[in-house]
Design a protein around this motif. Sequence first.
Motif, PDB file in Angstrom:
ATOM      1  N   ASN A 562       0.808  -1.221   0.000  1.00 43.56           N
ATOM      2  CA  ASN A 562       0.000   0.000   0.000  1.00 43.56           C
ATOM      3  C   ASN A 562       0.839   1.266   0.000  1.00 43.56           C
ATOM      4  O   ASN A 562       0.352   2.324   0.367  1.00 43.56           O
ATOM      5  N   GLY A 563       2.086   1.178  -0.412  1.00 43.91           N
ATOM      6  CA  GLY A 563       2.964   2.334  -0.315  1.00 43.91           C
ATOM      7  C   GLY A 563       2.964   3.210  -1.541  1.00 43.91           C
ATOM      8  O   GLY A 563       3.977   3.273  -2.239  1.00 43.91           O
ATOM      9  N   ALA A 564       1.864   3.873  -1.849  1.00 45.18           N
ATOM     10  CA  ALA A 564       1.794   4.826  -2.958  1.00 45.18           C
ATOM     11  C   ALA A 564       1.480   6.195  -2.382  1.00 45.18           C
ATOM     12  O   ALA A 564       0.456   6.365  -1.709  1.00 45.18           O
ATOM     13  N   VAL A 565       2.348   7.172  -2.630  1.00 44.04           N
ATOM     14  CA  VAL A 565       2.205   8.498  -2.037  1.00 44.04           C
ATOM     15  C   VAL A 565       2.343   9.549  -3.128  1.00 44.04           C
ATOM     16  O   VAL A 565       3.246   9.468  -3.971  1.00 44.04           O
ATOM     17  N   VAL A 566       1.439  10.539  -3.099  1.00 45.36           N
ATOM     18  CA  VAL A 566       1.535  11.697  -3.980  1.00 45.36           C
ATOM     19  C   VAL A 566       2.192  12.819  -3.174  1.00 45.36           C
ATOM     20  O   VAL A 566       1.760  13.110  -2.049  1.00 45.36           O
ATOM     21  N   ARG A 567       3.205  13.448  -3.715  1.00 46.04           N
ATOM     22  CA  ARG A 567       3.942  14.484  -2.985  1.00 46.04           C
ATOM     23  C   ARG A 567       4.043  15.749  -3.822  1.00 46.04           C
ATOM     24  O   ARG A 567       4.179  15.695  -5.049  1.00 46.04           O
ATOM     25  N   GLY A 568       4.018  16.879  -3.117  1.00 44.35           N
ATOM     26  CA  GLY A 568       4.271  18.167  -3.747  1.00 44.35           C
ATOM     27  C   GLY A 568       5.631  18.692  -3.298  1.00 44.35           C
ATOM     28  O   GLY A 568       5.869  18.861  -2.100  1.00 44.35           O
ATOM     29  N   LEU A 569       6.542  18.934  -4.248  1.00 49.59           N
ATOM     30  CA  LEU A 569       7.898  19.386  -3.948  1.00 49.59           C
ATOM     31  C   LEU A 569       8.088  20.808  -4.463  1.00 49.59           C
ATOM     32  O   LEU A 569       7.633  21.154  -5.555  1.00 49.59           O
TER      33      LEU A 569
END
Length: 791
Positions: A562-569
Amino acid sequence: MDLRDQWNRLLPHAQPLGDDLLARYAEQHRHYHDQQHLSEVLTTVDDLAEYADDADTVRLAAWFHDAIYDPQADPGENEEVSAQLAELELAAYGVDADRVAEIGRLVRLTAKHDCAADDRNGAVLCDADLRILSLPKPRYDEYAAGIRQEYGHVTDRDFARGRMSFLQALSETRLYATPRGHEEWERPARENLTREVEALGPRAARPIGGLIPVIYFGAALGAVVASSVLLGRGLGAAAKWPADPSDVSGFPVWAPIAGTAVAAALTCAWFRRTQRRLVTVPAIVFAAVGLIAIGVCWWRWPAAQPGAAMSERWPYLLIASAALVLAGALLALALRLRLAPAYAQAPPRWVGVGATAVCGALLAWVVVSAGEPFVQARLETANTVSTTTTIQPTQQPVQLDGTLAWSREVPATGAITGTAGGVAELRSDGVVMSDAATGQIRWRYSRADVQDAASSGSRGLVVSADGQVIAAHLPRAQEPAGVKLPTYAVLDAVSGKVLTEVDSDGTALAVDSDQLLVAEGNFVVSHGVSSPTHWRAQVRCNVTQGALVGDQAVVVDACAGNGAVVRGLDLKTGAQKWEVSLGARIDLSAELDPSTWVGELVSVPDTREVSGLIWTGAAGGTLYQWSVDTSSGNLLWTSPVPGTPRPRLGSSSCDAQLAATHASLVLITCRTGNDSGQPQTYDVSASSPADGTPQWHHLLQVPPKLQHPEYPRDGFGLLPDGRVVTLMPQANGSCSPVLIGSNGIQARPILAGSNTQPVARSEVVTCDKPAVTVAAARPIFSDGARLFALN
């Protein structure tokens, strides 16, 4: 005649002044500027009297020239106060004013001994004052010892440096002004000066002064060895690159061996202090051969040839020649410093040999390391063909009535994509841009050292959201040893100008006019395009998708489970601003690789919203669509996609395509489970970007020959009005464009246009492996043999 009698002969009525002067020359702090020096000067004036205009005036000046002598006085101060004493005392004893003035001038002249060519009196006095320099060795050594005693308040090192500076400045000009002095005394005087300077050298040198020429010598040897290594690389390279293995002779080991042998021979000559020419001649030879070799390289530099890449041979030979010139210059400088007295004190031999080895190894490493970027830059310049145009892309109204606007045959192409400059074709050696309205080639970018760039497919071309910038992937079959050539070219889509070239083993995610975003495993790297901004950020899992939205880079990284992450950089620093865990909302699947079950990521035009796809094994397998607000970092909505499409599971699977307009998110994907050889069902649907509400949904029957994983990505184009266009075979055997939208599925048979060639008739268009894109609101098609566009 003693000094008192000589004075009485000159001024018999001024005996008290004579006694005073004799007392002055007898002062205890005088060890050279004493009565003996005065006697020698007067004797010399007598010898040179024939060259003077007024010999007695010169004699009186000689009596006063060192009348006042303080070794600690500033330069010229003793001569000035002595001249003032002469002017005051002689005037008091009634000497003629003009004669007094001449005596004062002559005394002042002895400060620098720079008399004019027509100054006969001055020439005699200066030659008499400097007569000591040409006297036999015992008297000269006595004079030198006397000067040292007078400067007893100065340390040995400071005295040696000051004395050497005085003697060297003195020897740079003519010592004696009179004919007799120049003919008879010049040579012995210079021999005495040279002997004293050499004796003062060790005392004048710094404690480590002798190491300085050794350092330059070691650097020269390093340049020799580096030149031999670079020469070997150049000779070992094939004449043309890429080259067949049979054309590559391999690195010639004799080159560095010969360079090392030359360096060893020079080292023996240097530390054995053999004849000077054993070092001078190689310095001249190195510089001369290097300059000639540079000229030859410049003359024989290969001209750019289409499709033929220049090898690294000539760049390596050019930098080897430059290193040889550097070696000659450093060797000459080392020899010059070694002969200078200030650096003549050689250090212990073991220290000198160690310093030579360290400096040589360091410079050899620097030169060889610097040579590789030089070769890389030359190869990039020589192997790149970039032609640009000044005409702007033409914009003509599109009616979508099936009429053929233009058509032209092309080599077998890779991906095509629409840009602000037209339609870009990814070919085996680069990119070609064609005008969307006319089909005319506007510019091309190609690299002769690139092989099979078209094999990258649609992932080989990344276009900015505004269509102004394009990044092309440039894979290479082989690469010169030690040279890193660019793997991505970032180009201006309108003009074809090369904005930057980037070397990276990662996958390009997104590009704009400021940066190229690349995924390298679990690192996100931003390469500056219009600015030097560059950062590298590490995230938890491998990055699979990315987009540029405003001032952020939005990426998705995923691990198994379950390790799916959306990130804002942050685009300036790479610092994380927010994150959204998709695994917390969706039961993700662990049976597939994350690069497969994390799908397309798109940004909605003129908003802060990004939308993507992710597959889960729940309920037999479900594809979810999701959307995130990048301004707040909140997950807006998730929605399952009907039809249970499964990514990359067997021949019947496919890569879903997600595209966005201002009003719609359009998804194209396939259903699984059809029988082999039967049509496959594709889902083509549109939803609202705001909340995922369905807008329309159609099922498209795709024949078996189009059933491959890349077809949804490569074979469909999104028009600005939200309709989807593709190229499909029809029941009558023709291949026609198909429009899909809110009005259903509509075929558009190709109609010959007034400006098209007969080769573009609809019956010759095939649907074997179509590619579709949209440029200037116009659908552009490729069937592998031709490009064509509809009105």
